[in-house]
Scaffold this motif. Structure first.
Motif, mmCIF file in Angstrom:
data_model
loop_
_atom_site.group_PDB
_atom_site.id
_atom_site.type_symbol
_atom_site.label_atom_id
_atom_site.label_comp_id
_atom_site.label_asym_id
_atom_site.label_seq_id
_atom_site.Cartn_x
_atom_site.Cartn_y
_atom_site.Cartn_z
ATOM 1 N N ILE A 100 46.615 -7.811 41.631
ATOM 2 C CA ILE A 100 47.348 -8.180 40.202
ATOM 3 C C ILE A 100 47.975 -6.856 39.738
ATOM 4 C CG2 ILE A 100 46.651 -8.680 37.688
ATOM 5 C CD1 ILE A 100 44.046 -10.139 39.039
ATOM 6 N N ILE A 101 47.774 -5.965 39.785
ATOM 7 C CA ILE A 101 48.478 -4.746 39.268
ATOM 8 C C ILE A 101 49.552 -4.531 40.260
ATOM 9 C CG2 ILE A 101 48.346 -2.247 39.018
ATOM 10 C CD1 ILE A 101 45.058 -2.387 38.213
ATOM 11 N N GLY A 102 49.374 -4.661 41.456
ATOM 12 C CA GLY A 102 50.705 -4.731 42.484
ATOM 13 C C GLY A 102 51.912 -5.737 41.802
ATOM 14 N N LEU A 103 51.480 -6.838 41.526
ATOM 15 C CA LEU A 103 52.496 -8.016 41.306
ATOM 16 C C LEU A 103 53.037 -7.725 39.884
ATOM 17 C CD1 LEU A 103 50.566 -11.315 42.185
ATOM 18 C CD2 LEU A 103 52.639 -10.586 42.882
ATOM 19 N N LYS A 104 52.219 -7.023 39.092
ATOM 20 C CA LYS A 104 52.957 -6.547 37.684
ATOM 21 C C LYS A 104 54.034 -5.549 37.951
ATOM 22 C CE LYS A 104 53.244 -5.374 33.316
ATOM 23 N NZ LYS A 104 54.636 -5.005 33.041
ATOM 24 N N VAL A 105 53.523 -4.470 38.937
ATOM 25 C CA VAL A 105 54.445 -3.544 39.077
ATOM 26 C C VAL A 105 55.755 -3.772 39.574
ATOM 27 C CG1 VAL A 105 54.607 -1.208 40.450
ATOM 28 C CG2 VAL A 105 52.605 -1.748 39.439
ATOM 29 N N VAL A 106 55.741 -4.921 40.708
ATOM 30 C CA VAL A 106 56.934 -5.105 41.594
ATOM 31 C C VAL A 106 57.592 -6.120 40.824
ATOM 32 C CG1 VAL A 106 55.927 -4.383 43.602
ATOM 33 C CG2 VAL A 106 55.884 -6.832 43.084
#
Length: 108
Positions: A100-106
């Protein structure tokens, strides 16, 4: 602002899942109240998800919304409904949070 709306929508998803769990445990009028809470939380969650996807990419928004709901529901299950907190269960919830954090970052 849309990310905040999306997070709130995810929290209402957790709430509607929790209402289902409580309704399953309840009887009579009490279960009816939990089902009414389910419908209200579901409607609010969907409305906020629609608002968030007006600006955020649908794929990212839906994945984050579902992820918040999944993580929150597992935590509610462990804390409220006394479901087991095994190593593998917590491991995979942690990987879901990282995703989830990765999706927010990219996301743009």
């Amino acid at each position: 602002m849309n990310w905040i709306i999306l997070i709130i929508a995810g929290l209402f998803e957790v709430a509607f899942a929790a209402c289902l769990g409580k309704a399953k445990e309840a009887t009579g009028t009490e279960s009816t109240y939990w089902y009414v809470g389910f419908v209200i939380c579901l409607a609010i969650s969907m409305f906020l998800l629609i608002k968030a996807t007006q600006e955020l990419p649908i794929g990212t928004a839906y994945a984050v919304w579902t992820g918040i709901g999944a993580v929150g529901t597992v935590l509610i299950g462990i804390l409220v409904f006394k479901e087991p907190a095994t190593f593998w269960r917590l491991f995979f919830i942690t990987t879901l949070i990282a995703s989830i954090i990765g999706l927010k970052v990219v996301s743009h």
